[in-house]
Design a protein around this motif. Structure first.
Motif, PDB file in Angstrom:
ATOM      1  N   ILE A 328      30.325 -43.038-131.081  1.00 18.76           N
ATOM      2  CA  ILE A 328      28.986 -42.860-131.633  1.00 18.76           C
ATOM      3  C   ILE A 328      27.924 -43.298-130.628  1.00 18.76           C
ATOM      4  O   ILE A 328      26.863 -42.666-130.508  1.00 18.76           O
ATOM      5  CB  ILE A 328      28.834 -43.652-132.951  1.00 18.76           C
ATOM      6  CG1 ILE A 328      29.858 -43.155-133.980  1.00 18.76           C
ATOM      7  CG2 ILE A 328      27.429 -43.528-133.514  1.00 18.76           C
ATOM      8  CD1 ILE A 328      29.841 -43.935-135.285  1.00 18.76           C
ATOM      9  N   LEU A 329      28.202 -44.357-129.873  1.00 18.06           N
ATOM     10  CA  LEU A 329      27.212 -44.908-128.952  1.00 18.06           C
ATOM     11  C   LEU A 329      27.176 -44.187-127.611  1.00 18.06           C
ATOM     12  O   LEU A 329      26.128 -44.153-126.960  1.00 18.06           O
ATOM     13  CB  LEU A 329      27.499 -46.402-128.726  1.00 18.06           C
ATOM     14  CG  LEU A 329      27.386 -47.296-129.963  1.00 18.06           C
ATOM     15  CD1 LEU A 329      27.766 -48.728-129.608  1.00 18.06           C
ATOM     16  CD2 LEU A 329      25.987 -47.246-130.555  1.00 18.06           C
ATOM     17  N   ASP A 330      28.308 -43.645-127.165  1.00 19.94           N
ATOM     18  CA  ASP A 330      28.344 -42.944-125.876  1.00 19.94           C
ATOM     19  C   ASP A 330      27.271 -41.852-125.758  1.00 19.94           C
ATOM     20  O   ASP A 330      26.583 -41.768-124.732  1.00 19.94           O
ATOM     21  CB  ASP A 330      29.725 -42.336-125.628  1.00 19.94           C
ATOM     22  CG  ASP A 330      30.587 -43.239-124.756  1.00 19.94           C
ATOM     23  OD1 ASP A 330      30.057 -44.216-124.198  1.00 19.94           O
ATOM     24  OD2 ASP A 330      31.796 -42.978-124.641  1.00 19.94           O
ATOM     25  N   PRO A 331      27.111 -40.977-126.762  1.00 20.12           N
ATOM     26  CA  PRO A 331      26.088 -39.936-126.627  1.00 20.12           C
ATOM     27  C   PRO A 331      24.676 -40.475-126.457  1.00 20.12           C
ATOM     28  O   PRO A 331      23.858 -39.867-125.760  1.00 20.12           O
ATOM     29  CB  PRO A 331      26.218 -39.144-127.940  1.00 20.12           C
ATOM     30  CG  PRO A 331      27.584 -39.420-128.428  1.00 20.12           C
ATOM     31  CD  PRO A 331      27.891 -40.817-127.996  1.00 20.12           C
ATOM     32  N   TRP A 332      24.382 -41.638-127.047  1.00 19.48           N
ATOM     33  CA  TRP A 332      23.041 -42.197-126.934  1.00 19.48           C
ATOM     34  C   TRP A 332      22.759 -42.703-125.531  1.00 19.48           C
ATOM     35  O   TRP A 332      21.580 -42.884-125.159  1.00 19.48           O
ATOM     36  CB  TRP A 332      22.851 -43.307-127.963  1.00 19.48           C
ATOM     37  CG  TRP A 332      22.744 -42.760-129.353  1.00 19.48           C
ATOM     38  CD1 TRP A 332      23.720 -42.693-130.294  1.00 19.48           C
ATOM     39  CD2 TRP A 332      21.587 -42.160-129.947  1.00 19.48           C
ATOM     40  NE1 TRP A 332      23.254 -42.096-131.441  1.00 19.48           N
ATOM     41  CE2 TRP A 332      21.948 -41.760-131.261  1.00 19.48           C
ATOM     42  CE3 TRP A 332      20.294 -41.920-129.503  1.00 19.48           C
ATOM     43  CZ2 TRP A 332      21.050 -41.135-132.119  1.00 19.48           C
ATOM     44  CZ3 TRP A 332      19.391 -41.303-130.357  1.00 19.48           C
ATOM     45  CH2 TRP A 332      19.776 -40.925-131.641  1.00 19.48           C
ATOM     46  N   VAL A 333      23.794 -42.945-124.741  1.00 19.41           N
ATOM     47  CA  VAL A 333      23.579 -43.316-123.350  1.00 19.41           C
ATOM     48  C   VAL A 333      22.891 -42.166-122.612  1.00 19.41           C
ATOM     49  O   VAL A 333      21.943 -42.380-121.836  1.00 19.41           O
ATOM     50  CB  VAL A 333      24.916 -43.676-122.682  1.00 19.41           C
ATOM     51  CG1 VAL A 333      24.736 -43.890-121.182  1.00 19.41           C
ATOM     52  CG2 VAL A 333      25.509 -44.918-123.322  1.00 19.41           C
ATOM     53  N   TYR A 334      23.340 -40.936-122.863  1.00 20.80           N
ATOM     54  CA  TYR A 334      22.729 -39.775-122.205  1.00 20.80           C
ATOM     55  C   TYR A 334      21.395 -39.403-122.852  1.00 20.80           C
ATOM     56  O   TYR A 334      20.513 -38.871-122.187  1.00 20.80           O
ATOM     57  CB  TYR A 334      23.683 -38.579-122.280  1.00 20.80           C
ATOM     58  CG  TYR A 334      25.052 -38.880-121.748  1.00 20.80           C
ATOM     59  CD1 TYR A 334      25.270 -39.035-120.385  1.00 20.80           C
ATOM     60  CD2 TYR A 334      26.142 -39.032-122.598  1.00 20.80           C
ATOM     61  CE1 TYR A 334      26.524 -39.327-119.896  1.00 20.80           C
ATOM     62  CE2 TYR A 334      27.397 -39.324-122.112  1.00 20.80           C
ATOM     63  CZ  TYR A 334      27.580 -39.466-120.766  1.00 20.80           C
ATOM     64  OH  TYR A 334      28.829 -39.768-120.279  1.00 20.80           O
ATOM     65  N   ILE A 335      21.243 -39.679-124.137  1.00 19.43           N
ATOM     66  CA  ILE A 335      19.993 -39.340-124.817  1.00 19.43           C
ATOM     67  C   ILE A 335      18.867 -40.278-124.387  1.00 19.43           C
ATOM     68  O   ILE A 335      17.731 -39.833-124.136  1.00 19.43           O
ATOM     69  CB  ILE A 335      20.183 -39.395-126.351  1.00 19.43           C
ATOM     70  CG1 ILE A 335      21.193 -38.315-126.789  1.00 19.43           C
ATOM     71  CG2 ILE A 335      18.863 -39.199-127.074  1.00 19.43           C
ATOM     72  CD1 ILE A 335      21.578 -38.413-128.261  1.00 19.43           C
ATOM     73  N   LEU A 336      19.167 -41.570-124.274  1.00 19.47           N
ATOM     74  CA  LEU A 336      18.121 -42.559-124.015  1.00 19.47           C
ATOM     75  C   LEU A 336      17.947 -42.898-122.545  1.00 19.47           C
ATOM     76  O   LEU A 336      16.852 -43.290-122.130  1.00 19.47           O
ATOM     77  CB  LEU A 336      18.429 -43.847-124.791  1.00 19.47           C
ATOM     78  CG  LEU A 336      18.464 -43.717-126.321  1.00 19.47           C
ATOM     79  CD1 LEU A 336      18.813 -45.057-126.953  1.00 19.47           C
ATOM     80  CD2 LEU A 336      17.126 -43.212-126.856  1.00 19.47           C
ATOM     81  N   LEU A 337      19.009 -42.784-121.739  1.00 15.95           N
ATOM     82  CA  LEU A 337      18.935 -43.200-120.339  1.00 15.95           C
ATOM     83  C   LEU A 337      18.742 -42.015-119.401  1.00 15.95           C
ATOM     84  O   LEU A 337      19.237 -42.013-118.268  1.00 15.95           O
ATOM     85  CB  LEU A 337      20.204 -43.975-119.957  1.00 15.95           C
ATOM     86  CG  LEU A 337      20.440 -45.272-120.726  1.00 15.95           C
ATOM     87  CD1 LEU A 337      21.663 -45.997-120.192  1.00 15.95           C
ATOM     88  CD2 LEU A 337      19.228 -46.182-120.661  1.00 15.95           C
ATOM     89  N   ARG A 338      18.016 -41.018-119.849  1.00 17.53           N
ATOM     90  CA  ARG A 338      17.646 -39.915-118.957  1.00 17.53           C
ATOM     91  C   ARG A 338      16.456 -40.324-118.090  1.00 17.53           C
ATOM     92  O   ARG A 338      15.726 -41.255-118.401  1.00 17.53           O
ATOM     93  CB  ARG A 338      17.283 -38.673-119.768  1.00 17.53           C
ATOM     94  CG  ARG A 338      18.469 -38.013-120.445  1.00 17.53           C
ATOM     95  CD  ARG A 338      18.003 -36.840-121.284  1.00 17.53           C
ATOM     96  NE  ARG A 338      17.181 -37.281-122.398  1.00 17.53           N
ATOM     97  CZ  ARG A 338      16.263 -36.528-122.997  1.00 17.53           C
ATOM     98  NH1 ARG A 338      16.020 -35.319-122.546  1.00 17.53           N
ATOM     99  NH2 ARG A 338      15.577 -36.992-124.004  1.00 17.53           N
ATOM    100  N   ARG A 339      16.259 -39.573-116.991  1.00 11.96           N
ATOM    101  CA  ARG A 339      15.201 -39.945-116.054  1.00 11.96           C
ATOM    102  C   ARG A 339      13.820 -39.840-116.693  1.00 11.96           C
ATOM    103  O   ARG A 339      12.940 -40.670-116.437  1.00 11.96           O
ATOM    104  CB  ARG A 339      15.270 -39.047-114.804  1.00 11.96           C
ATOM    105  CG  ARG A 339      14.356 -39.493-113.687  1.00 11.96           C
ATOM    106  CD  ARG A 339      14.639 -38.762-112.405  1.00 11.96           C
ATOM    107  NE  ARG A 339      14.687 -37.326-112.597  1.00 11.96           N
ATOM    108  CZ  ARG A 339      14.726 -36.450-111.595  1.00 11.96           C
ATOM    109  NH1 ARG A 339      14.736 -36.900-110.359  1.00 11.96           N
ATOM    110  NH2 ARG A 339      14.774 -35.169-111.826  1.00 11.96           N
ATOM    111  N   THR A 340      13.618 -38.829-117.535  1.00 11.44           N
ATOM    112  CA  THR A 340      12.318 -38.680-118.182  1.00 11.44           C
ATOM    113  C   THR A 340      12.029 -39.853-119.112  1.00 11.44           C
ATOM    114  O   THR A 340      10.910 -40.377-119.147  1.00 11.44           O
ATOM    115  CB  THR A 340      12.273 -37.369-118.984  1.00 11.44           C
ATOM    116  OG1 THR A 340      13.399 -37.333-119.900  1.00 11.44           O
ATOM    117  CG2 THR A 340      12.358 -36.174-118.060  1.00 11.44           C
ATOM    118  N   VAL A 341      13.049 -40.274-119.855  1.00  8.72           N
ATOM    119  CA  VAL A 341      12.873 -41.408-120.763  1.00  8.72           C
ATOM    120  C   VAL A 341      12.670 -42.689-119.965  1.00  8.72           C
ATOM    121  O   VAL A 341      11.793 -43.507-120.289  1.00  8.72           O
ATOM    122  CB  VAL A 341      14.076 -41.536-121.708  1.00  8.72           C
ATOM    123  CG1 VAL A 341      13.916 -42.746-122.624  1.00  8.72           C
ATOM    124  CG2 VAL A 341      14.244 -40.269-122.539  1.00  8.72           C
TER     125      VAL A 341
END
Length: 379
Positions: A328-341
């Protein structure tokens, strides 16, 4: 995703030992019915609130993986840099694996949960469903750990040896590496089919895993050592590679001359930050289960688990619940830790720091001195 239920049960010393013959089973059933009528024993029953929690957690995991998959696929087709495309291919495969590993075992556990679970007398008996569920747990547990290790090693090579990375790492070889990872995890998961270990139902009868708590044999201990050893080794290698990559990028940042072009390094920083997020999430979610499973199997095999069996059972349930949150948490790594964010977070922090600096600047000693000089001149 695995959701394990709570059961309201209290063991009674008046229960007879279960035997293999039919007479013993009849006596045990009669005793259970008598004690349930007296109120001293409560048969396991799933609760409505527990079902709601299971459904909500599964829904959250599915939505998270779908959103992350959409972001990664879109970025993969827009990306022209080969190093970034390789990383996105790894990351997309990891999210797809997490999604399937969240959906299939979660559906099986939910089915067992709604049916009331397996009777404790049948815990040591392993049917086809238990074999499949236990193998799924091992397979979908090792795959993310292997992929996180491979991604960290690939980024470490790309950051420290970019020329060697450009000549060695290609999309074809990346796909071959992913195939080897899936095949290796599958081979480990299928070892009980060759009598090299076993899967059994675990408390509270709604999930299957390696036999680590009762009647543990040498092959079971060897299987747990292999499973836990591979998982912990993957985490350790990922930690070393990410540390080297991070230190290399920090040193390069400190040595960079003002005004030089650093767009390439920004991609590396983004990927390393995401890898660190994946590594931290995997360590928190999987380390307890890997260590507890190994400790339980060794103590059960040596016969020293004794009266601590209930404690180890509770810890194993907590460990597997924590491990399921990795998907569940792995996908949020890519959602929140993107360069734009990350850029927005950096700008907000910089803005806040600038405001605080302006406020502090009004109270600097130099400002007091200049104001005193102005007052003297004015006099």
């Amino acid at each position: 995703m695995l959701a394990l239920s709570h059961y309201n049960s209290s063991a009674s010393p008046l229960l007879p030992l279960l035997s293999n013959d039919s007479a013993g089973k009849v006596e045990a059933q009669v005793a259970v019915e008598e004690l349930s009528q007296l109120g001293n024993f409560t048969l396991p029953q799933p609760t409505t609130s527990g079902v709601i929690v299971v459904i909500l957690s599964m829904t959250l995991g599915i939505i998270s993986n779908i959103v992350a998959l959409f972001i990664l696929v879109s970025a993969y087709y827009r990306q022209r840099r080969r190093t970034k495309a390789t990383f996105l291919l790894f990351a997309t495969s990891l999210v797809v694996t997490d999604f399937i590993g969240h959906l299939i075992p979660g559906a099986l556990v939910l089915r067992l949960y709604l049916s009331g679970g397996v009777d404790p007398a049948d815990f040591n008996s392993s049917d086809k469903m238990c074999q499949f569920l236990g193998g799924s747990m091992v397979f979908f547990g090792l795959c993310p750990l292997f992929m996180g290790c491979a991604m960290a090693a690939e980024r470490c090579l790309g950051v420290t040896r970019p020329l060697l990375h450009s000549s060695l790492v290609t999309k074809t070889r990346t796909k071959m590496c992913l195939s080897v990872i899936w095949l290796a995890a599958l081979c480990v998961a299928l070892l009980p089919c060759f009598q090299l270990g076993s899967y059994t139902y675990q408390e509270p009868g709604t999930w299957c895993f390696i036999n680590v708590l009762s009647d543990t044999g040498e092959v079971d201990v060897a299987f747990v050592v292999l499973f836990s050893g591979l998982g912990l080794t993957s985490l350790a290698v990922a930690f070393v590679c990410n540390t080297i990559s991070g230190l290399t990028l920090v040193l390069a940042r400190l040595r960079r001359k003002p005004g030089s072009h650093h767009s390439a390094k920004s991609h590396d920083i983004e990927m390393v930050v995401q890898l660190v997020g994946i590594m931290v999430t995997s360590c928190i979610c999987w380390s307890p289960l890997l260590i507890l499973g190994l400790m339980s199997a060794i103590r059960s095999y040596t016969g020293s688990i004794g009266e601590h069996l209930s404690n180890y059972t509770t810890l194993m349930v907590m460990g597997v619940r924590l491990a399921t949150w990795n998907q569940i948490l792995d996908p949020w790594v890519y959602i929140l830790l993107r360069r734009t964010v990350l850029r927005k977070i950096y700008l907000i922090a910089k803005c806040q720091a600038g405001l605080r600096g302006n406020m502090l600047g009004r109270w600097e000693p130099s400002s007091f001195q200049s104001s005193e000089k102005n007052d003297v001149n004015h006099v």
